[in-house]
Each structure stands twice: as C-alpha cells, then as structure tokens.
Design an enzyme around this catalytic site. Structure first.
Site, mmCIF file in Angstrom:
data_model
loop_
_atom_site.group_PDB
_atom_site.id
_atom_site.type_symbol
_atom_site.label_atom_id
_atom_site.label_comp_id
_atom_site.label_asym_id
_atom_site.label_seq_id
_atom_site.Cartn_x
_atom_site.Cartn_y
_atom_site.Cartn_z
ATOM 1 N N ALA A 89 11.458 -15.534 -3.543
ATOM 2 C CA ALA A 89 10.334 -15.304 -2.678
ATOM 3 C C ALA A 89 10.899 -15.938 -1.517
ATOM 4 C CB ALA A 89 9.223 -15.768 -3.362
ATOM 5 N N VAL A 90 11.801 -15.351 -0.956
ATOM 6 C CA VAL A 90 12.544 -15.786 0.299
ATOM 7 C C VAL A 90 11.506 -15.809 1.578
ATOM 8 C CG1 VAL A 90 14.588 -15.401 1.892
ATOM 9 C CG2 VAL A 90 14.727 -14.894 -0.495
ATOM 10 N N SER B 269 6.890 -22.158 3.347
ATOM 11 C CA SER B 269 7.209 -21.660 2.226
ATOM 12 C C SER B 269 6.266 -20.549 1.689
ATOM 13 C CB SER B 269 7.483 -22.623 1.101
ATOM 14 O OG SER B 269 8.201 -22.280 -0.011
ATOM 15 N N ASN B 270 6.545 -20.064 0.258
ATOM 16 C CA ASN B 270 5.836 -19.262 -0.179
ATOM 17 C C ASN B 270 5.467 -19.511 -1.706
ATOM 18 O OD1 ASN B 270 6.253 -16.542 1.167
ATOM 19 N ND2 ASN B 270 8.358 -16.349 0.764
ATOM 20 N N HIS B 271 4.357 -19.023 -2.259
ATOM 21 C CA HIS B 271 4.057 -19.289 -3.593
ATOM 22 C C HIS B 271 5.004 -18.597 -4.319
ATOM 23 C CE1 HIS B 271 0.078 -20.836 -3.060
ATOM 24 N NE2 HIS B 271 -0.276 -19.877 -2.360
#
Ligand code: C5P
Length: 224
Positions: free
Chosen positions: A96-97, A29-31
């Site tokens: 934030a893909v 994932s992303n922050h």
C-alpha cells in the site's frame, strides 16, 4: 533443488505500507498490516520460488528462506525493486504505497501554533507502473483495493499499469482486507489466449495467497 509450480523462478513481492516523513516524529501512511504480502511470500517459497520481499514497516516476521529488503518510503521501495527487476520473472505489487509525500520533511519537530495548517504534498512514483515499463518486463501482478465498482476499477488498473493479472478486493467490507486474517478477491487477467477471471470467496490470506500463486503459474505457463 526446489520442486513446485514456481520452481526455479525469481519472484519479487512488495508488501506493507510506506511511510513518508513530515518531520522526525511524524509521517503519512496507509492502513496495511503486510499480512497479504507476507502470505504471498510464504506461498511462493512453498511453490519452489526464490523470493525477494521488499517490505515497508510492519510487525511481521519474514518467512524462512525469503530475502527481506526493509524500506520505509516509496522512493526507497522503488530503488530496491529497480535493483531486483533484471533478475525477476514474476513481480507482485502488494504494498500500500503512499500516493503522495510531503514536499519536504522538516529537520526538527513541527511545533503547534496556528489553528489550521496545510501540508504541501507531491506525487510519489508508482512502483508497479515503473516495473512494467522495464524491458524485459516480468510477469506483473497488481492489487486493487476498491470501495465501489470493483471490476470496472480493477480492469482500468490492469490496462493502465500494463499488468498481466490483478487481484481486486472490496475494502468496503470490514470483515476482510486490511488487518483481517481473511480476504476475498476477484482475479482478472489478460494474455494472448484472452481474458479470464476467478472469483475467490472469503478465505484465509494464506489460502488466498496459494490460489493466487497457482493461478499465476497456470497463466504464465500458457504465456511461455
Ligand atoms: O492505483 P492504485 O494505487 O490503486 O494501484 C494499486 C496497485 O499499484 C498495487 O498493486 C500497488 O502495490 C501498486 N502501487 C505501486 N506504487 C504506487 C501506487 C500503487 O506500486 N505508488
């Protein structure tokens, strides 16, 4: 009957991160807290719009009157957005893909064994770029989180993704962005009247969201 600068307009907003499963208990994932996207949804509602919020997993409550679509992966986010694009006047890509996903998600939990392991990843679809390829294309706004050469990278994205406006953030400054309540941004746009920009100094994400909504409305009116 709504009043406000976006009265009668249909706005689709993506928010939060996506999660790409590796196995039943792990993901890439992303922050992203989703705070900016949810603030935009609130600002668009206050401006009189009908808002569809396509959100990855976040710990936030959707604003009243927003149509919430919960998704987990980039592919699910793309599907949800494609189902909404025909009825959409303004599309704001704030999520934030994850740029890549594991080629396969293991059915069972991956056990530790070797000292090193590698993951094979494959590119995810670009939700925003797919939306701007649709016809008719909604007024499209993207975000650019950069750690250097903010303007240059943002203009590149504006052109490459065929956007009407981009909201660029300097994420090397830890007092803003990500999980912070505050943000600052450089707005850049291009339209038939020419290019323009607006620098917004550090403020709350709610204030920034209202300013972005006001600017979208101003530019879109000139376009019509
Ligand atoms: O190219 P980059 O990922 O930096 O572009 C950021 C913008 O593109 C954001 O508006 C983000 O929501 C959108 N995006 C997307 N799908 C992706 C990657 C980025 O919609 N797979």
């Amino acid at each position: 009957f709504e009043s406000g600068v976006l009265a009668g307009q249909r706005v689709v907003i993506t928010a939060g991160p996506t999660q790409e499963p590796l196995d039943p208990v792990r993901y890439i994932s992303n922050h992203s807290s989703g705070k900016m996207g949810y603030a935009l949804a609130r600002a668009a509602i206050e401006a009189g719009a009908h808002v569809d919020l396509v959100s990855g997993p976040v710990a936030l409550t959707a604003p009243d009157r927003v149509q919430l679509h919960r998704v987990t992966t980039a592919k699910e986010m793309l599907d949800a957005c494609m189902n909404l694009v025909n009825d959409c006047d303004i599309f704001i890509g704030c999520a934030a893909v994850a740029d890549y996903r594991p080629v396969t998600a293991a059915e069972q939990k991956i056990k530790k064994s070797e000292e090193e392991m590698s993951l094979q990843l494959v590119r995810n679809p670009d939700v925003l770029a797919q939306i701007t390829n649709c016809s008719p294309k909604p007024f499209s706004v993207g975000f650019a989180a950069e750690t250097e050469k903010l303007r240059e990278h943002a203009i590149g994205k504006l052109e490459r993704k065929n956007l009407d406006m981009i909201v660029a953030n300097d994420v090397s400054d830890s007092s803003i962005g990500f999980n912070s309540e505050n943000n600052a941004a450089l707005l850049l746009w291009q339209n038939a009247d020419g290019d323009g920009e607006l620098n917004i100094e550090q403020c709350s994400k709610d204030v920034l969201a209202s300013m972005v909504v006001a600017q979208i409305s101003a530019i879109q009116q000139r376009k019509r």
